[in-house]
Each structure stands twice: as structure tokens, then as C-alpha cells.
Design an enzyme around this catalytic site. Structure first.
Site, PDB file in Angstrom:
ATOM      1  N   ASP A  74       0.901  -1.340   0.261  1.00 14.98           N
ATOM      2  CA  ASP A  74       0.011   0.020   0.035  1.00 14.98           C
ATOM      3  C   ASP A  74       0.812   1.194   0.068  1.00 14.98           C
ATOM      4  OD1 ASP A  74      -3.235   0.442   0.840  1.00 14.98           O
ATOM      5  OD2 ASP A  74      -1.885   2.065   0.996  1.00 14.98           O
ATOM      6  N   ILE A  75       0.433   2.176  -0.776  1.00 12.69           N
ATOM      7  CA  ILE A  75       1.193   3.717  -0.729  1.00 12.69           C
ATOM      8  C   ILE A  75       1.342   4.170   0.629  1.00 12.69           C
ATOM      9  CG2 ILE A  75      -0.843   5.043  -1.254  1.00 12.69           C
ATOM     10  CD1 ILE A  75       1.164   6.506  -3.040  1.00 12.69           C
ATOM     11  N   ASP A 112       4.299   2.202  -4.188  1.00 13.46           N
ATOM     12  CA  ASP A 112       3.202   2.704  -5.238  1.00 13.46           C
ATOM     13  C   ASP A 112       3.098   1.951  -6.197  1.00 13.46           C
ATOM     14  OD1 ASP A 112       1.937   4.323  -7.067  1.00 13.46           O
ATOM     15  OD2 ASP A 112       2.735   6.364  -6.246  1.00 13.46           O
ATOM     16  N   TYR A 204     -12.920   7.221 -14.132  1.00 14.36           N
ATOM     17  CA  TYR A 204     -13.015   6.104 -13.059  1.00 14.36           C
ATOM     18  C   TYR A 204     -13.499   4.980 -13.698  1.00 14.36           C
ATOM     19  CZ  TYR A 204     -14.005   3.051  -9.027  1.00 14.36           C
ATOM     20  OH  TYR A 204     -14.425   1.913  -8.304  1.00 14.36           O
ATOM     21  N   LYS A 208     -12.140   0.967 -15.137  1.00 13.06           N
ATOM     22  CA  LYS A 208     -12.619  -0.255 -14.657  1.00 13.06           C
ATOM     23  C   LYS A 208     -12.998  -1.067 -15.840  1.00 13.06           C
ATOM     24  CE  LYS A 208     -11.600   0.456 -10.288  1.00 13.06           C
ATOM     25  NZ  LYS A 208     -10.700  -0.200  -9.687  1.00 13.06           N
ATOM     26  N   VAL A 237     -19.815  -0.089  -1.573  1.00 17.23           N
ATOM     27  CA  VAL A 237     -19.160  -0.623  -0.804  1.00 17.23           C
ATOM     28  C   VAL A 237     -18.873   0.449   0.461  1.00 17.23           C
ATOM     29  CG1 VAL A 237     -17.523  -2.224   0.234  1.00 17.23           C
ATOM     30  CG2 VAL A 237     -18.460  -2.465  -2.245  1.00 17.23           C
ATOM     31  N   THR A 239     -16.814   2.247   2.105  1.00 15.19           N
ATOM     32  CA  THR A 239     -15.250   2.532   2.477  1.00 15.19           C
ATOM     33  C   THR A 239     -14.802   3.833   2.342  1.00 15.19           C
ATOM     34  OG1 THR A 239     -14.453   2.319   0.113  1.00 15.19           O
ATOM     35  CG2 THR A 239     -14.718   0.011   1.225  1.00 15.19           C
TER      36      THR A 239
END
Length: 315
Positions: A74-75, A112, A204, A208, A237, A239
Site C-alpha cells: 500500500d502507498i 506505489d 474511473y 474499470k 461498498v 469504504t
């Protein structure tokens, strides 16, 4: 909620946030659960990008419950070009502790996905520590609300470099290990915004859609080495990807929409199964299934998780 807010929110959510979740098919996790209880992933290793929180961490926990060792990549930093809060070093450390509490080993690596050298180093560390790379969960990504004509060159490059190029980087680094083993599972975290247009999330959504094409193409390339490749498409979701002021204001400018109001609209208008935003564990369970023996011949597939929202749209 005022009448004006309700009207504005409904229109904007249905054309924007609903674009995050339009096609869906609920996937039973019964087989994966049975495998977890038997420790069917024992001795396996999962490498998960964007693993410090949200869907990435949920995938890590579900695979860890089956006995898999975990690498969280993870960054864990806040790049200037991303306008909402990213995971922190503390998030990554807490994620590592949560995974280890499930009785498996875990590496937490800051990096990254735009940096191929960092990815290569992380995969080499994974091999050195665990000996194998069995599950590659290509999850790292950002969102970017707004209309197509409103993005500048830097914004376009940022989301494509992270979501698409970062996914390609991750696969190109991880694939050779699996090819040498003659076995592996790769799962790309797409979105149901990659299954239908979205005027509020055009870039986005475009990334995807591309990830779905990448999954299908890689499935053909890697089939002779017994490596499956699938895409998972969540709808809405719970998040931090959406639960932040930047995204909420972009969905309904000046309306002061809260995440709870967006959740209520999702419950009323998007998910036929009478839920709002669902928890990341639901995605983790689908990923665990795709890593299980029960999914050994499922490859090139797109698995939608959307509480029957997909029933409204063509297959």
C-alpha cells in the site's frame, strides 16, 4: 432530508454513484467458507495491493482465515495529486496486526503501484519470505468524480496511471512467478461502473472497463500455465473511497449530503435486496471463493456483487 436535496440527490446519485453499481450478481461464499474452515489456503501466499484498509484489507482477512500468508502492499501516504484522504502508515500497521491476529504471517510493504521497481522489490521480498506467490489481488485504485470535460491533464494521468497502468504493472511483476510455478489465481478489482456508463465517474469507469478487458485477455494468455484471471465488480461498498467530503460534495455540490443520506438512497433506489452500502467483507468472500478449489476452472469471468441491481440491465 429536504425535498430539494432528495430530488437533487436522487438524480445525481442515480447518474453518478449508481454508476458505481449497475450490474450485479450475488455470489455465494458457502464453498469458500467450507474451505476456510478446513484451512484450504494453508501454505499459500497472497499479495494484495491497496491492502491497508477497505476492500483490500477485507480480502486479506478472508484469505488469512483460510490459512494464507499475506503481503499487504500500500502507498500508505498522501500524494499531492489525490484530493481525499488515503491510507496512512498507521492504517498499514494496524492492518498487519489484524491479519496476524488470524494466525498467519504478514508482510506490510509501503509502495506505489506506479513504481515498477518498488513492485519488483516487494515481490522478491515475498518470494524470499514465503517461497510462493499464489494469489495476486490487484486492488489498488482511486476514484475521481466529475464530468468528462472538467478534468485537466494531470487528473487524467493520475487516475489512469494508478488504476490501469498500476494494475498492469502489478500483473507484469507477479505473473512470471506464477508462470514458473505453473499455478496461481489473479483477481482484478474492477467495478460495476465498468459495466455501464457513468456521467459522474467517466474516467474511473473507463479504467474499470479496461481492467475487465485486461482480466479477460490475461485469462487467455495464462490458461496454459493453470493460472486463472477474473475481475470482481462491487457496487456500493462502505469504504473511504466514497465516504469522504471530496466525493460527497462532488456528487451533490452545495447540498451537504452525508454518507448516511447516500446510504439511504442506495437502500431505496439501487439495491433491490433492501440494503444500502454493504461491508467490504462481502467482496472479500467473493475473492476467497475465486481463490478456492471450487473455482479452479473459472477464468476470464466478471463477478458482479450488487444485491440484484444487475437484474435491471442487459447481461
Amino acid at each position: 432530508m429536504t425535498k430539494d436535496l432528495k430530488t437533487a440527490s436522487r438524480r445525481q446519485v442515480l447518474t453518478g454513484a449508481a454508476g458505481i453499481g449497475l450490474a450485479a450478481a450475488t455470489l455465494s461464499a458457502t464453498g469458500a467458507r467450507a474451505q476456510e474452515q478446513a484451512g484450504a489456503f494453508a501454505g499459500k501466499t497472497a499479495f494484495i495491493t491497496g491492502g491497508a484498509r477497505g476492500i483490500g484489507l477485507a480480502c486479506a482477512k478472508e484469505l488469512a482465515r483460510g490459512g494464507a500468508n499475506i503481503v499487504l502492499y500500500d502507498i500508505a501516504a498522501q500524494p499531492d495529486e489525490i484530493p481525499y484522504p488515503m491510507a496512512t502508515e498507521e492504517d498499514l500497521a494496524n492492518a498487519k496486526a489484524d491479519v496476524e491476529a488470524l494466525g498467519v504471517r504478514c508482510l506490510a510493504i509501503k509502495g506505489d503501484v506506479r513504481d515498477v521497481n518498488a513492485l519488483q522489490s516487494a515481490v522478491a521480498q515475498t518470494q524470499s519470505e514465503f517461497g510462493t506467490l499464489d494469489f495476486l489481488i490487484v486492488n489498488a485504485g482511486i476514484t475521481q468524480p466529475g464530468r468528462l470535460g472538467g478534468f485537466d491533464e494531470e487528473q487524467v494521468r493520475t487516475i489512469t496511471d494508478i488504476n490501469l497502468i498500476g494494475s498492469i504493472n502489478t500483473m507484469q511483476v507477479g505473473m512470471p512467478v506464477m508462470q514458473a510455478q505453473g499455478d496461481g489465481r489473479i483477481i482484478l478489482m474492477a467495478s460495476t461502473t465498468g459495466r455501464a456508463g457513468s456521467d459522474n465517474f467517466p474516467l474511473y469507469g473507463a479504467t474499470k472497463w479496461a481492467m475487465i478487458g485486461l482480466a479477460k485477455s490475461a485469462a487467455l494468455t495464462l490458461a496454459p500455465q493453470n493460472i486463472t484471471v477474473n475481475a470482481v465488480c462491487p457496487t456500493l461498498v462502505r469504504t473511504k473511497l466514497l465516504d469522504n467530503d471530496y466525493v460527497l460534495n462532488a456528487l451533490a455540490p452545495g447540498q451537504g449530503v452525508t454518507f448516511e443520506q447516500l446510504d439511504a438512497l442506495a437502500n431505496q433506489q439501487i439495491h433491490p435486496m433492501d440494503i444500502g452500502f454493504y461491508e467490504p467483507v462481502e467482496v472479500g468472500r467473493a475473492v476467497a471463493f475465486l481463490c478456492s478449489d471450487g473455482a479452479q476452472f473459472i477464468s476470464g469471468e466478471v463477478v458482479d456483487i450488487g444485491a440484484a441491481a444487475n437484474a435491471r440491465f442487459p447481461a
